[in-house]
Design an enzyme around this catalytic site. Sequence first.
Site, mmCIF file in Angstrom:
data_model
loop_
_atom_site.group_PDB
_atom_site.id
_atom_site.type_symbol
_atom_site.label_atom_id
_atom_site.label_comp_id
_atom_site.label_asym_id
_atom_site.label_seq_id
_atom_site.Cartn_x
_atom_site.Cartn_y
_atom_site.Cartn_z
ATOM 1 N N ASP A 66 22.501 29.740 66.426
ATOM 2 C CA ASP A 66 23.309 29.373 65.219
ATOM 3 C C ASP A 66 22.850 30.053 63.943
ATOM 4 O O ASP A 66 23.718 30.420 63.033
ATOM 5 C CB ASP A 66 22.714 27.662 64.830
ATOM 6 N N LYS A 96 19.668 28.929 72.406
ATOM 7 C CA LYS A 96 19.166 27.582 71.777
ATOM 8 C C LYS A 96 17.793 27.214 72.614
ATOM 9 O O LYS A 96 18.035 25.978 73.064
ATOM 10 C CB LYS A 96 20.362 26.654 71.926
ATOM 11 N N ASP A 115 31.192 33.534 74.522
ATOM 12 C CA ASP A 115 32.528 33.166 73.908
ATOM 13 C C ASP A 115 32.700 32.953 72.620
ATOM 14 O O ASP A 115 33.759 33.476 71.927
ATOM 15 C CB ASP A 115 33.250 31.969 74.876
ATOM 16 N N TYR A 121 30.416 27.275 82.646
ATOM 17 C CA TYR A 121 31.499 27.618 82.959
ATOM 18 C C TYR A 121 31.741 27.654 84.617
ATOM 19 O O TYR A 121 32.859 27.978 84.973
ATOM 20 C CB TYR A 121 31.815 29.424 82.708
ATOM 21 N N ASP A 140 34.369 35.770 69.071
ATOM 22 C CA ASP A 140 35.607 35.017 68.192
ATOM 23 C C ASP A 140 34.901 35.153 66.790
ATOM 24 O O ASP A 140 35.626 35.759 65.852
ATOM 25 C CB ASP A 140 36.138 33.708 68.326
HETATM 26 C C1 IPM Z 1 37.969 34.126 76.609
HETATM 27 C C2 IPM Z 1 38.732 32.662 76.630
HETATM 28 C C3 IPM Z 1 38.062 32.077 78.009
HETATM 29 C C4 IPM Z 1 36.716 31.740 78.070
HETATM 30 C C5 IPM Z 1 39.028 30.623 78.053
HETATM 31 C C6 IPM Z 1 40.431 30.883 78.280
HETATM 32 C C7 IPM Z 1 38.565 29.946 79.185
HETATM 33 O O1 IPM Z 1 38.257 31.830 75.383
HETATM 34 O O2 IPM Z 1 38.218 34.996 77.294
HETATM 35 O O3 IPM Z 1 37.399 34.604 75.473
HETATM 36 O O4 IPM Z 1 36.438 30.722 77.308
HETATM 37 O O5 IPM Z 1 36.034 32.695 78.422
HETATM 38 MN MN MN Z 2 37.357 33.055 74.029
#
Ligand code: IPM
Ligand code: MN
Length: 367
Positions: free
Chosen positions: A223, A190, A247, A139, A251
């Site tokens: 993974d 990884k 990140d 990042y 999700d």
């Molecule tokens: C998050 C988002 C951000 C990230 C994006 C918008 C850059 O996906 O906060 O999870 O990758 O950190």
């Molecule tokens: Mn995200």
Amino acid sequence: MAAEKLIAVIPGDGIGPEVVAQATRVLEHYRDARGLPLVLWNLDLGADRYLRDGTTFPEDVRKRIAAEASAVLLGALGDPRVPGLEHARDILFGLRFGLDLYANVRPVKALADRLVPLKDRAASAVDMVIFRENTEGIYVGMGGQFKRGTRDEIAISEDLNTRKGVERLVRAGFEHARAHGKKTVHMADKSNAMRHAHELWYRVFFEVAAEYPGITAKHVYVDAMCLYMIQDPSQFEVVVTCNLFGDIVTDLGAALQGGLGMASSANVHPAVSRCCDASHDARRVGMFEPVHGSAPPLAGKDVANPLASVLTVGMMLAHLGWPEEEKRLEGLVARAVTERRCTRDVGGELGTRAVGDWIVAELARSV
Ligand code: IPM
Ligand code: MN
Ligand code: NAD
């Protein structure tokens, strides 16, 4: 009266303003009805502002937040009218990197059985906290493009990992485990493929782990961790990992807790013991945001789930010194789901604002 706590509010783009409006009502309740010394500072930053006058994240705003604010509440950033997302990166990374909020703390906790999409798994099987490194990794934006647009073009994104950065994040994970009576900390990497960077993570993880004899340190390849999160999420309590993997797995984690409408997060700079970073300050500002993005297709329709933002306010109040209010809000959110006082994504029929109405009304009734 207790010292005032300045909270910068950045609603942002898409559904950001809609969910932040409900989160703000919760904060206003705490200020007006419960007498918490909160001062809200609304910031007009996001795609509209950027398109209007080119402003993304002014340095004087960053400085005032760093010097005076106790917390930032952020909705979401990302707008199809700004395809390069330059405003989003400036604001989001301006906060995370610019305030050195090195730990992105993302609870993956299911608050009702029916939110868990796994066969035969109850909510109790999904209760972990992911510590995502938040100021390094891929990042940092280092790298570049060469011979762009030609057949010989090259694109490089550097993955930066420092001893200090890895150590403080790993330590924050172990400190959290110790403070919350957790038995295990996993580190997901990884190191089999990313020899240099993740050999550092592997080595530092077990070095730090040696200082926490009551806690079992376990390494898992990221993974395989994705597989195990679906097969048996109950094995994970605290997970430390790098920026990019954090990140992605959060999700996936959100899916286990009922979707992105239920996932909250804190961006903080924990003052870890035997700290490798002398600049820490226990009163330091934190930035609080739901895990989800701006969800452009949902924007302006009063359908976005505001519960992730309500839980995010809970994390903020705990950070500000009122941990019992985080529990109270979590309890209300759990009830909103079980009593179907929620939006369609989690099985209800209410709109965004009506969910906020219910939360604020129940908050007012709760003693
Ligand atoms: C998050 C988002 C951000 C990230 C994006 C918008 C850059 O996906 O906060 O999870 O990758 O950190
Ligand atoms: Mn995200
Ligand atoms: P997203 O999180 O906006 O949406 C992913 C999915 O989750 C969609 O199906 C969406 O409808 C659903 N969803 C998200 N939040 C919801 C809510 N509160 N209630 C109900 N459903 C919800 O991710 P995306 O579509 O990949 O990205 C959209 C934009 O948001 C992009 O510009 C992206 O860069 C940005 N983004 C910003 C942040 C942030 O500001 N922290 C985080 C993630 C994505």
